[in-house]
Scaffold this motif. Structure first.
Motif, PDB file in Angstrom:
ATOM      1  N   LEU A 177      27.621   1.173   4.468  1.00 41.02           N
ATOM      2  CA  LEU A 177      26.891   1.296   5.741  1.00 41.02           C
ATOM      3  C   LEU A 177      25.402   1.000   5.552  1.00 41.02           C
ATOM      4  O   LEU A 177      24.783   0.321   6.373  1.00 41.02           O
ATOM      5  CB  LEU A 177      27.072   2.692   6.337  1.00 41.02           C
ATOM      6  N   VAL A 178      24.838   1.501   4.470  1.00 41.38           N
ATOM      7  CA  VAL A 178      23.422   1.240   4.166  1.00 41.38           C
ATOM      8  C   VAL A 178      23.200  -0.257   3.967  1.00 41.38           C
ATOM      9  O   VAL A 178      22.254  -0.839   4.510  1.00 41.38           O
ATOM     10  CB  VAL A 178      22.979   2.031   2.915  1.00 41.38           C
ATOM     11  N   ALA A 179      24.086  -0.898   3.208  1.00 47.66           N
ATOM     12  CA  ALA A 179      23.935  -2.335   2.920  1.00 47.66           C
ATOM     13  C   ALA A 179      24.029  -3.165   4.201  1.00 47.66           C
ATOM     14  O   ALA A 179      23.220  -4.086   4.412  1.00 47.66           O
ATOM     15  CB  ALA A 179      24.997  -2.780   1.917  1.00 47.66           C
ATOM     16  N   TYR A 187      21.534  -5.081  15.132  1.00 47.05           N
ATOM     17  CA  TYR A 187      21.075  -3.942  14.343  1.00 47.05           C
ATOM     18  C   TYR A 187      21.109  -2.653  15.166  1.00 47.05           C
ATOM     19  O   TYR A 187      21.559  -1.606  14.674  1.00 47.05           O
ATOM     20  CB  TYR A 187      19.659  -4.197  13.814  1.00 47.05           C
ATOM     21  N   ALA A 188      20.649  -2.719  16.426  1.00 47.98           N
ATOM     22  CA  ALA A 188      20.628  -1.516  17.272  1.00 47.98           C
ATOM     23  C   ALA A 188      22.036  -0.991  17.514  1.00 47.98           C
ATOM     24  O   ALA A 188      22.286   0.216  17.398  1.00 47.98           O
ATOM     25  CB  ALA A 188      19.929  -1.817  18.598  1.00 47.98           C
ATOM     26  N   PHE A 189      22.972  -1.881  17.833  1.00 43.93           N
ATOM     27  CA  PHE A 189      24.352  -1.441  18.067  1.00 43.93           C
ATOM     28  C   PHE A 189      24.974  -0.881  16.793  1.00 43.93           C
ATOM     29  O   PHE A 189      25.673   0.134  16.826  1.00 43.93           O
ATOM     30  CB  PHE A 189      25.209  -2.578  18.622  1.00 43.93           C
ATOM     31  N   ALA A 235      26.429   2.887  16.139  1.00 40.31           N
ATOM     32  CA  ALA A 235      27.823   3.063  15.722  1.00 40.31           C
ATOM     33  C   ALA A 235      27.946   3.666  14.335  1.00 40.31           C
ATOM     34  O   ALA A 235      28.931   4.356  14.042  1.00 40.31           O
ATOM     35  CB  ALA A 235      28.543   1.718  15.772  1.00 40.31           C
ATOM     36  N   SER A 236      26.965   3.443  13.471  1.00 40.80           N
ATOM     37  CA  SER A 236      27.092   3.924  12.093  1.00 40.80           C
ATOM     38  C   SER A 236      26.868   5.428  11.972  1.00 40.80           C
ATOM     39  O   SER A 236      27.361   6.041  11.019  1.00 40.80           O
ATOM     40  CB  SER A 236      26.127   3.185  11.171  1.00 40.80           C
ATOM     41  N   ASP A 237      26.146   6.041  12.906  1.00 36.63           N
ATOM     42  CA  ASP A 237      25.921   7.491  12.824  1.00 36.63           C
ATOM     43  C   ASP A 237      27.220   8.297  12.874  1.00 36.63           C
ATOM     44  O   ASP A 237      27.454   9.139  11.997  1.00 36.63           O
ATOM     45  CB  ASP A 237      24.958   7.950  13.920  1.00 36.63           C
ATOM     46  N   THR A 287      24.494  10.168  17.869  1.00 35.56           N
ATOM     47  CA  THR A 287      23.096  10.311  18.269  1.00 35.56           C
ATOM     48  C   THR A 287      22.519   8.943  18.616  1.00 35.56           C
ATOM     49  O   THR A 287      22.886   7.932  18.026  1.00 35.56           O
ATOM     50  CB  THR A 287      22.243  10.933  17.144  1.00 35.56           C
ATOM     51  N   VAL A 288      21.635   8.950  19.573  1.00 37.32           N
ATOM     52  CA  VAL A 288      20.884   7.750  19.930  1.00 37.32           C
ATOM     53  C   VAL A 288      19.432   8.187  20.005  1.00 37.32           C
ATOM     54  O   VAL A 288      19.090   9.133  20.708  1.00 37.32           O
ATOM     55  CB  VAL A 288      21.337   7.181  21.292  1.00 37.32           C
ATOM     56  N   ASP A 289      18.579   7.498  19.233  1.00 28.21           N
ATOM     57  CA  ASP A 289      17.170   7.879  19.243  1.00 28.21           C
ATOM     58  C   ASP A 289      16.322   6.746  19.831  1.00 28.21           C
ATOM     59  O   ASP A 289      16.823   5.672  20.173  1.00 28.21           O
ATOM     60  CB  ASP A 289      16.684   8.279  17.853  1.00 28.21           C
ATOM     61  N   GLY A 290      15.053   6.994  19.927  1.00 32.01           N
ATOM     62  CA  GLY A 290      14.140   6.041  20.543  1.00 32.01           C
ATOM     63  C   GLY A 290      14.039   4.725  19.807  1.00 32.01           C
ATOM     64  O   GLY A 290      13.848   3.672  20.418  1.00 32.01           O
TER      65      GLY A 290
END
Length: 193
Positions: free
Chosen positions: A82-84, A128-130, A134-136, A157-160
């Motif tokens: 996920l990080v990669a 990247y945003a999507f 999804a990765s959280d 979670t969705v942050d600013g």
């Protein structure tokens, strides 16, 4: 065009060239630093007992903080994946923006390549945003997958930052489409005259 208008135009173009050049080099430095940081994070998640890593790294999911040392290798490998992916998407977004600024620095405003760079930067930012949104929950599920079924957590979670990245990407995408249409109309008008 009068002399004064020409001087104002030259001043505006110098300002565009200077700002685009500054942002290009800022993005270049970021593009160099980002893989280094990503590799460090990837290694610290996958190998928390590596000699140069202190082994105290952890992930927070909901109300639970869990050390990478207490996770299985499979969990750490999935989190590292996920990080990669996240760093790959962000790196491509930064590089597209850098290439766009390089073209703007060269005063290439309406070429097909410049507009392609603008559209691709928007696509990478939206991707990247999507992925970040999804990765959280996926990371939360991976982190708690060795817990009993009743204690597993899916944390959405969705942050600013994600919302800002999505909006910026969408704006760049729409602006790229509009400028591409404007360039096509200008070309048609030149052919008519």
């Amino acid at each position: 065009m009068t002399t004064m208008e020409a001087e104002l135009r030259d001043k505006r173009l110098r300002r565009i060239r200077g700002c685009a050049g500054f942002v290009k080099w800022l993005l270049t430095l970021s593009a160099i630093a980002l893989p280094i940081m990503g590799l460090g994070l990837f290694v610290s998640v996958l190998f928390p007992t590596w000699p140069s890593i202190n082994g105290e790294e952890s992930i927070v999911v909901g109300d639970i903080e869990r050390s990478f040392l207490h996770m299985s290798f499979l969990q750490r490998a999935l989190l590292s994946l996920l990080v990669a992916i996240s760093f790959f998407l962000l790196m491509n977004a930064l590089w597209s923006l850098r290439m766009l600024c390089a073209r703007l620095q060269n005063m290439d405003f309406f070429s097909a390549n410049t507009l392609k760079r603008l559209i691709m930067a928007g696509v990478w930012l939206i991707s990247y945003a999507f992925f970040d949104v999804a990765s959280d929950p996926v990371a939360a599920l991976i982190t708690t997958m060795d817990y009993p079924e009743a204690q597993r957590i899916v944390d959405v979670t969705v942050d600013g930052g994600e919302v800002s990245c999505l909006i910026l990407g969408a704006l760049m995408l729409v602006l790229g489409w509009i400028l591409r249409e404007a360039a096509l109309l200008a070309e048609e008008n030149r052919q008519i005259i």
